[in-house]
Design a protein around this motif. Structure first.
Motif, PDB file in Angstrom:
ATOM      1  N   ASP A   9       0.983  -1.129   0.075  1.00  9.05           N
ATOM      2  CA  ASP A   9       0.059   0.018  -0.056  1.00  9.05           C
ATOM      3  C   ASP A   9       0.777   1.284   0.069  1.00  9.05           C
ATOM      4  O   ASP A   9       2.108   1.288   0.527  1.00  9.05           O
ATOM      5  CB  ASP A   9      -0.881  -0.068   1.077  1.00  9.05           C
ATOM      6  CG  ASP A   9      -1.883   0.928   1.248  1.00  9.05           C
ATOM      7  OD1 ASP A   9      -3.094   0.440   1.120  1.00  9.05           O
ATOM      8  OD2 ASP A   9      -1.660   2.077   1.362  1.00  9.05           O
ATOM      9  N   HIS A  58       0.602   3.413   1.890  1.00 10.42           N
ATOM     10  CA  HIS A  58       0.761   3.955   3.304  1.00 10.42           C
ATOM     11  C   HIS A  58       1.737   3.052   4.078  1.00 10.42           C
ATOM     12  O   HIS A  58       1.573   2.710   5.236  1.00 10.42           O
ATOM     13  CB  HIS A  58      -0.528   3.922   4.033  1.00 10.42           C
ATOM     14  CG  HIS A  58      -1.541   5.035   3.459  1.00 10.42           C
ATOM     15  ND1 HIS A  58      -2.581   4.943   2.590  1.00 10.42           N
ATOM     16  CD2 HIS A  58      -1.444   6.415   3.768  1.00 10.42           C
ATOM     17  CE1 HIS A  58      -2.964   5.984   2.379  1.00 10.42           C
ATOM     18  NE2 HIS A  58      -2.399   6.708   3.028  1.00 10.42           N
ATOM     19  N   HIS A 102      -6.700   4.595  -3.643  1.00  8.29           N
ATOM     20  CA  HIS A 102      -6.092   3.523  -4.498  1.00  8.29           C
ATOM     21  C   HIS A 102      -6.670   2.790  -5.448  1.00  8.29           C
ATOM     22  O   HIS A 102      -7.375   1.815  -5.042  1.00  8.29           O
ATOM     23  CB  HIS A 102      -5.361   2.580  -3.062  1.00  8.29           C
ATOM     24  CG  HIS A 102      -4.967   3.098  -1.970  1.00  8.29           C
ATOM     25  ND1 HIS A 102      -3.881   3.819  -2.048  1.00  8.29           N
ATOM     26  CD2 HIS A 102      -4.939   2.594  -0.725  1.00  8.29           C
ATOM     27  CE1 HIS A 102      -3.383   4.138  -0.987  1.00  8.29           C
ATOM     28  NE2 HIS A 102      -4.139   3.446  -0.126  1.00  8.29           N
TER      29      HIS A 102
HETATM   30 ZN   LIG Z   1      -3.594   3.099   1.873  1.00 13.47          ZN
END
Ligand SMILES: [Zn+2]
Length: 493
Positions: A138, A140, A162
């Protein structure tokens, strides 16, 4: 060729009181999917594991599918859940394979490990030191050195919302297949700058991250195998929270380092643009009332369940009710108890509920505060749907037993499983047409823009209450490396 393909995804908010057990990874079942059921669930979906399955089938490989678990963000992962999944992946590797392709998140904190992914990859490396390992991550991701040291190729999403999960699976998987077929020799370089970009300033649709992600994509067009800038996830009090980059090239470590530094330097130069300025809630709601037309999105960004929020704080919804805003749809309040009461009362009944506020937030020193709300039960559904996209298109969604409470002015979705509003499908299931509403209250931060952004006439960011607070001053950071910007405004790169 035999490939082990698995998924084990969790973004951990270390400030969140929401528990993370095995069931949370299992999408409504008792345990996560195993074996051929994984192929049936993910083949053809817009996910990284869907891309891995497509790549493996195209290469004529034998697929080994030990586990697919994906939990909505919450507090640290229980050790039993982590070991249940990790053991299955390691057992599959131990039986022999040519490579492993993993769909991970990259910000998993467990009860025992700050770096759940690095721990898993380290165990795989120990078991099979030369095994090629490709990992989709991801945007993040909080990148720990162990993740880079124990993998062959890492690639992270280049979009936020995303909407490129499938492409990211391809970017992580292709270098591994090229290596197996003798067409490439991937080398990987990573780096970081000491900064915690604010989630509300991380979207790749605009702001500094748009330019950074565009540059990463350009690098790949120019021959780099995978170029990734991670914005990081700041609601994790762990040493390596924050932004980082990783670049994979075909045998050229110097080029990989140059590209990695270029992405990081762009972020560092623009670091002030990654800082978020907060507007008081009353001012936001007053501003929304002055606006013409709709739908106007009232964004309850302090309580986004996809960042570990309890999704049951009532501050913003309470403000909307108190201000008398009309023609509002609110998605959603997580409250299984209230949903069950509405089901027991039945469609058409008038009910008064102590709604939301069921969970305390010790990390913020706050107790959950329910709010008395009266209205008519308008809809009751089982909560099952399929995402229409563009995010995770075709993947199944499950918000559990769900109902709509109509106060006359506000239609409140009450759900039993944490579900961030980023797709039109759950609204359709509840009989709500968001495009026709004057106001839409959404518990989200950036992902809502994937499926609902095109509908919005305007957005008003509403400061509420929750463990994904946009006010860093409410969080006690004790373990993140210091100095780090903007906690330490004078931090140096
Ligand atoms: Zn994310």
């Amino acid at each position: 060729m035999r490939l082990v393909i698995a998924q084990m995804k969790h973004e951990t908010n270390t400030f969140s009181p929401v528990p993370t057990d095995l069931r949370r990874f299992a999408r409504g079942r008792a345990t996560p999917l195993e074996g051929e059921a994984i192929r049936a669930a993910f083949k053809g979906t817009g996910t990284a594991i869907g891309a891995f399955i497509a790549l493996a089938e195209k290469a004529g490989a034998e697929l080994v599918l030990p586990v697919a678990g994906d939990a909505s963000p919450s507090g640290p992962v229980e050790t039993a859940a982590y070991e249940w999944m990790a053991t299955r992946i390691l057992d599959a590797v131990a039986k022999g394979c040519d490579a492993v392709l993993l769909d991970l998140h990259g910000a998993m904190v467990t009860e025992a490990h700050d770096d759940g992914e690095g721990e898993l990859l380290g165990r795989i490396r120990k078991l099979a030191p030369k095994l090629p390992v490709g990992v989709a991550l991801d945007m993040h991701t909080n990148l720990f050195p162990a993740m880079v040291e124990n993998a062959t190729a890492l690639a992270g999403y280049q979009t936020y919302p995303h909407v490129d999960m499938y492409e990211t699976g391809m970017r992580a998987g292709r270098p591994i297949l090229a290596l197996l077929e003798g067409r490439a020799m991937p080398v990987m370089v990573s780096g970081q700058r000491p900064m915690l970009p604010h989630v509300m300033r991380q979207s790749s649709l605009d702001g500094p991250n748009f330019a950074i992600q565009t540059r990463a994509k350009d690098m790949e067009r120019e021959g780099v195998l995978a170029a990734t800038f991670f914005v990081g996830f700041p609601h994790a009090d762990i040493p390596w929270a924050g932004s980082s980059a990783v670049v994979v090239t075909d045998g050229d470590a110097v080029k990989a380092k140059q590209c990695c530094d270029a992405l990081l330097d762009m972020a560092w130069t623009d670091r002030a643009q990654f800082v978020y300025r907060i507007e008081p809630l009353a001012a936001s709601l007053a501003r929304a009332q002055q606006m013409q037309g709709g739908p106007i999105v009232l964004l309850d960004h302090y309580d986004n369940c996809a960042s570990g929020g309890t999704m049951d704080t009532m501050t913003v919804l309470g403000g909307i009710l108190d201000a008398g805003l009309a023609d509002v749809a609110a998605f959603a309040i997580y409250d299984p108890e209230a949903a069950n009461k509405m089901k027991a009362a039945g469609v058409g009944s008038n009910v008064t509920l102590a709604l939301g506020g069921k969970m305390d937030m010790p990390s913020l020193g706050l107790k959950g505060v329910p709010r008395q709300v009266s209205g008519k039960v308008k809809v009751i559904v089982d909560g099952q749907y399929k995402n229409e996209g563009p995010m995770a298109k075709g993947a199944a969604g499950d918000m559990g037993l769900s109902a709509v409470l109509d106060t006359g002015k506000v239609e409140i979705a009450v759900i039993s499983r944490h579900t961030e509003p980023y797709d039109i499908a759950p609204f359709r299931l509840l009989g709500i047409d968001p495009a026709k509403k004057r106001y839409l209250m959404l518990k989200s931060r950036v992902h809502w823009r994937a499926g609902l952004g095109p509908l919005a006439k305007a957005t008003v960011e509403c400061a509420g209450t929750g463990v994904c607070t946009s006010d860093y001053a409410q969080l006690e950071f004790r373990r993140v490396r210091r100095p780090i910007y903007p906690l330490d405004p004078d931090a140096q790169a």
